[in-house]
Write a protein that holds these residues in place. Structure first.
Motif, PDB file in Angstrom:
ATOM      1  N   PRO A   1       7.965  -5.063  37.284  1.00 17.91           N
ATOM      2  CA  PRO A   1       6.606  -4.801  36.782  1.00 17.91           C
ATOM      3  C   PRO A   1       6.597  -3.639  35.789  1.00 17.91           C
ATOM      4  O   PRO A   1       7.231  -2.604  36.032  1.00 17.91           O
ATOM      5  N   PRO A   2       5.924  -3.804  34.652  1.00 20.56           N
ATOM      6  CA  PRO A   2       5.839  -2.711  33.670  1.00 20.56           C
ATOM      7  C   PRO A   2       4.980  -1.578  34.203  1.00 20.56           C
ATOM      8  O   PRO A   2       4.035  -1.794  34.975  1.00 20.56           O
ATOM      9  N   LYS A   3       5.317  -0.357  33.787  1.00 22.63           N
ATOM     10  CA  LYS A   3       4.581   0.818  34.256  1.00 22.63           C
ATOM     11  C   LYS A   3       3.341   1.096  33.412  1.00 22.63           C
ATOM     12  O   LYS A   3       2.492   1.891  33.799  1.00 22.63           O
ATOM     13  N   GLY A   4       3.240   0.511  32.264  1.00 21.26           N
ATOM     14  CA  GLY A   4       2.061   0.745  31.435  1.00 21.26           C
ATOM     15  C   GLY A   4       2.267   0.215  30.038  1.00 21.26           C
ATOM     16  O   GLY A   4       3.366  -0.193  29.658  1.00 21.26           O
ATOM     17  N   GLY A   5       1.188   0.238  29.244  1.00 24.72           N
ATOM     18  CA  GLY A   5       1.285  -0.220  27.869  1.00 24.72           C
ATOM     19  C   GLY A   5       1.064  -1.705  27.743  1.00 24.72           C
ATOM     20  O   GLY A   5       1.386  -2.481  28.645  1.00 24.72           O
ATOM     21  N   GLU A   6       0.505  -2.111  26.614  1.00 22.45           N
ATOM     22  CA  GLU A   6       0.233  -3.509  26.363  1.00 22.45           C
ATOM     23  C   GLU A   6       1.265  -4.094  25.410  1.00 22.45           C
ATOM     24  O   GLU A   6       1.902  -3.385  24.648  1.00 22.45           O
ATOM     25  N   LYS A   7       1.411  -5.409  25.473  1.00 25.97           N
ATOM     26  CA  LYS A   7       2.294  -6.078  24.527  1.00 25.97           C
ATOM     27  C   LYS A   7       1.659  -6.068  23.139  1.00 25.97           C
ATOM     28  O   LYS A   7       0.441  -6.122  22.999  1.00 25.97           O
ATOM     29  N   VAL A   8       2.501  -5.979  22.135  1.00 30.15           N
ATOM     30  CA  VAL A   8       2.004  -5.954  20.763  1.00 30.15           C
ATOM     31  C   VAL A   8       2.914  -6.816  19.898  1.00 30.15           C
ATOM     32  O   VAL A   8       4.135  -6.784  20.046  1.00 30.15           O
ATOM     33  N   LYS A   9       2.299  -7.598  19.007  1.00 22.73           N
ATOM     34  CA  LYS A   9       3.075  -8.341  18.026  1.00 22.73           C
ATOM     35  C   LYS A   9       3.282  -7.432  16.831  1.00 22.73           C
ATOM     36  O   LYS A   9       2.317  -6.945  16.230  1.00 22.73           O
ATOM     37  N   ILE A  10       4.528  -7.192  16.484  1.00 21.59           N
ATOM     38  CA  ILE A  10       4.841  -6.196  15.472  1.00 21.59           C
ATOM     39  C   ILE A  10       4.205  -6.549  14.131  1.00 21.59           C
ATOM     40  O   ILE A  10       3.688  -5.684  13.424  1.00 21.59           O
ATOM     41  N   GLY A  11       4.207  -7.822  13.768  1.00 20.85           N
ATOM     42  CA  GLY A  11       3.609  -8.233  12.500  1.00 20.85           C
ATOM     43  C   GLY A  11       2.115  -7.955  12.456  1.00 20.85           C
ATOM     44  O   GLY A  11       1.583  -7.524  11.424  1.00 20.85           O
ATOM     45  N   ASP A  12       1.411  -8.193  13.566  1.00 16.24           N
ATOM     46  CA  ASP A  12      -0.031  -7.916  13.627  1.00 16.24           C
ATOM     47  C   ASP A  12      -0.300  -6.424  13.544  1.00 16.24           C
ATOM     48  O   ASP A  12      -1.286  -5.990  12.938  1.00 16.24           O
ATOM     49  N   PHE A  13       0.573  -5.627  14.152  1.00 20.61           N
ATOM     50  CA  PHE A  13       0.435  -4.169  14.078  1.00 20.61           C
ATOM     51  C   PHE A  13       0.512  -3.705  12.623  1.00 20.61           C
ATOM     52  O   PHE A  13      -0.304  -2.909  12.161  1.00 20.61           O
ATOM     53  N   LYS A  14       1.492  -4.233  11.891  1.00 16.77           N
ATOM     54  CA  LYS A  14       1.639  -3.834  10.487  1.00 16.77           C
ATOM     55  C   LYS A  14       0.411  -4.214   9.672  1.00 16.77           C
ATOM     56  O   LYS A  14      -0.094  -3.407   8.873  1.00 16.77           O
ATOM     57  N   LYS A  15      -0.079  -5.415   9.889  1.00 16.18           N
ATOM     58  CA  LYS A  15      -1.234  -5.881   9.134  1.00 16.18           C
ATOM     59  C   LYS A  15      -2.465  -5.043   9.438  1.00 16.18           C
ATOM     60  O   LYS A  15      -3.205  -4.635   8.530  1.00 16.18           O
ATOM     61  N   GLU A  16      -2.687  -4.755  10.711  1.00 17.45           N
ATOM     62  CA  GLU A  16      -3.877  -4.000  11.117  1.00 17.45           C
ATOM     63  C   GLU A  16      -3.868  -2.591  10.541  1.00 17.45           C
ATOM     64  O   GLU A  16      -4.870  -2.117   9.998  1.00 17.45           O
ATOM     65  N   PHE A  17      -2.739  -1.897  10.657  1.00 17.42           N
ATOM     66  CA  PHE A  17      -2.703  -0.514  10.208  1.00 17.42           C
ATOM     67  C   PHE A  17      -2.594  -0.410   8.693  1.00 17.42           C
ATOM     68  O   PHE A  17      -3.046   0.575   8.107  1.00 17.42           O
ATOM     69  N   SER A  18      -2.001  -1.393   8.033  1.00 16.91           N
ATOM     70  CA  SER A  18      -1.970  -1.389   6.568  1.00 16.91           C
ATOM     71  C   SER A  18      -3.379  -1.506   6.012  1.00 16.91           C
ATOM     72  O   SER A  18      -3.741  -0.837   5.034  1.00 16.91           O
ATOM     73  N   GLN A  19      -4.208  -2.348   6.628  1.00 19.69           N
ATOM     74  CA  GLN A  19      -5.586  -2.506   6.178  1.00 19.69           C
ATOM     75  C   GLN A  19      -6.413  -1.257   6.465  1.00 19.69           C
ATOM     76  O   GLN A  19      -7.288  -0.885   5.684  1.00 19.69           O
ATOM     77  N   ALA A  20      -6.113  -0.580   7.568  1.00 17.22           N
ATOM     78  CA  ALA A  20      -6.860   0.625   7.919  1.00 17.22           C
ATOM     79  C   ALA A  20      -6.589   1.759   6.939  1.00 17.22           C
ATOM     80  O   ALA A  20      -7.414   2.670   6.795  1.00 17.22           O
ATOM     81  N   LEU A  21      -5.461   1.705   6.236  1.00 20.05           N
ATOM     82  CA  LEU A  21      -5.108   2.771   5.300  1.00 20.05           C
ATOM     83  C   LEU A  21      -5.742   2.576   3.930  1.00 20.05           C
ATOM     84  O   LEU A  21      -5.683   3.468   3.090  1.00 20.05           O
ATOM     85  N   ILE A  22      -6.324   1.411   3.691  1.00 20.84           N
ATOM     86  CA  ILE A  22      -6.948   1.144   2.396  1.00 20.84           C
ATOM     87  C   ILE A  22      -8.322   1.809   2.350  1.00 20.84           C
ATOM     88  O   ILE A  22      -9.219   1.479   3.129  1.00 20.84           O
TER      89      ILE A  22
END
Length: 378
Positions: free
Chosen positions: A6-27
């Protein structure tokens, strides 16, 4: 697998979606690109108006939130030695403080010959961070904030002993990879002493090159998928028998198989800090974790060919020759009547001069080649 571990914490993340989300937030509105200069006055258009820039700088100074009750911070002096082993302290201790038993005990601890035991309590004390090479601007082919940069930390292979509460897994190496790179790009970069094997007995012919490895197959097991390497001739699919066995175990859940040559790191769905497995050479297993995901910074190497980049290695001491005490170990000798300890570690020079005369073996002994357990960085 998360039902079993069992994981101790944290959620799964798709790396490609992370890049897209934060790239847009920087605009930002009105911003077409990020500043390329470190001169704040120039970036803000105040390079020819120093007075206005000083007023702006003073208006956001932290001195405005300081009170008389704040604890004064000692100014940093880069010329100051933070730790002096001969003294055992990093700063001058007031005379009155030396009357306290806790202070005296602390000084004694630092001066004690067992000081290294206390040093090892620091998690990253023995890690060596490597710097990137000088940037050749003509080779720059990456744009900051347009790529995801992933950090993967690999650990030494180990033999698992159930209920051993005192066992600590040993860090070996950390790599930075780009999200758009294939997973297979990382495989040949990973250091493992098994690469220099096999290690047959070589006392009769120490100069003969070791035979090639018979099995050079591998896979990365990430989240619920086996990423196999099918690029090499005669590659085996290690995952097939595991997948068949997993179908008989309810707690493991569904697993899949894919090719590491077809998947990029941006395609992965990972949980930071959760253990994954890299297996090669039959049964050589390395635990690794995804420790960080972020966007590529201007201060990072902007040359794609530099990745995967070996960022950190374990700074554990390399093995030194028992005879000269200077050179790195190249051979391990066992069963020799001419040595005090068994086994004994030798560098190339001491091994040749101590155990051979005119190329002929002296006495009876067994010799094996030796490989370090961490990458060597000159």
């Amino acid at each position: 697998m998360e039902k079993v571990y069992p994981p101790k914490g944290g959620e799964k993340v798709k790396i490609g979606d992370f890049k897209k989300e934060f790239s847009q937030a920087l605009i930002l509105d009105g911003i077409t690109k990020f500043p390329e200069s470190d001169d704040l006055a120039k970036v803000m258009g105040l390079e020819y108006d120093p007075e206005a820039f000083r007023e702006l700088e003073a208006s956001i100074s932290l001195n405005q939130v300081r009170t008389e009750r704040d604890i004064l911070v000692e100014p940093y002096d880069p010329t100051k030695t933070f730790y002096n082993r001969s003294i055992g302290v990093s700063m001058e201790i007031p005379t009155d403080a030396l009357k306290l038993e806790t202070i005296r005990d602390r000084i004694e601890t630092y001066q004690n010959s067992n000081f290294r035991i206390h040093e090892r309590k620091s998690r990253h004390f023995r890690n060596q961070t490597l710097a990137a090479k000088e940037v050749d601007k003509s080779k720059v082919d990456l744009i900051p904030f347009q790529e995801s940069l992933i950090s993967l930390r690999f650990y030494q292979p180990f033999e698992y002993v159930p209920d051993n509460l005192h066992f600590n897994i040993s860090f070996c190496q950390e790599y930075w990879v780009l999200g758009t790179q294939k997973i297979s790009a990382l495989r040949d970069k990973i250091f493992c002493s098994a690469t220099y094997g096999p290690f047959p007995e070589v006392s009769e012919h120490p100069d003969v090159e070791p035979p090639p490895l018979e099995d050079n197959s591998a896979f990365f097991f990430i989240t619920d998928t086996f990423y196999n390497d099918h690029s090499r001739p005669g590659a085996k699919d290690y995952s097939s028998p595991i997948l068949e066995w997993a179908k008989t175990v309810d707690d493991i859940g569904e697993m899949k198989a894919a090719s590491m040559e077809d998947a990029t790191f941006d395609d992965l769905i990972v949980r930071l800090g959760y253990p994954q497995v890299y297996q090669h050479y039959g049964n050589c297993e390395h635990i690794f974790v995804f420790s960080d995901i972020r966007l590529l910074h201007p201060s990072d190497s902007l040359i794609r060919a530099d990745y995967p980049f070996l960022k950190t290695i374990s700074n554990n001491r390399c093995h030194i020759c028992f005879i000269c005490g200077v050179n790195q170990v190249k051979f391990v000798v066992r069963g020799s009547e001419r040595q005090i300890a068994d086994p004994t570690f030798y560098c190339q020079t001491c091994f040749d001069t101590y155990h051979y005369r005119d190329g002929q073996k002296i006495g009876k002994f067994k010799a094996y080649r030796f490989a370090e357990s961490r990458p060597y960085v000159p």
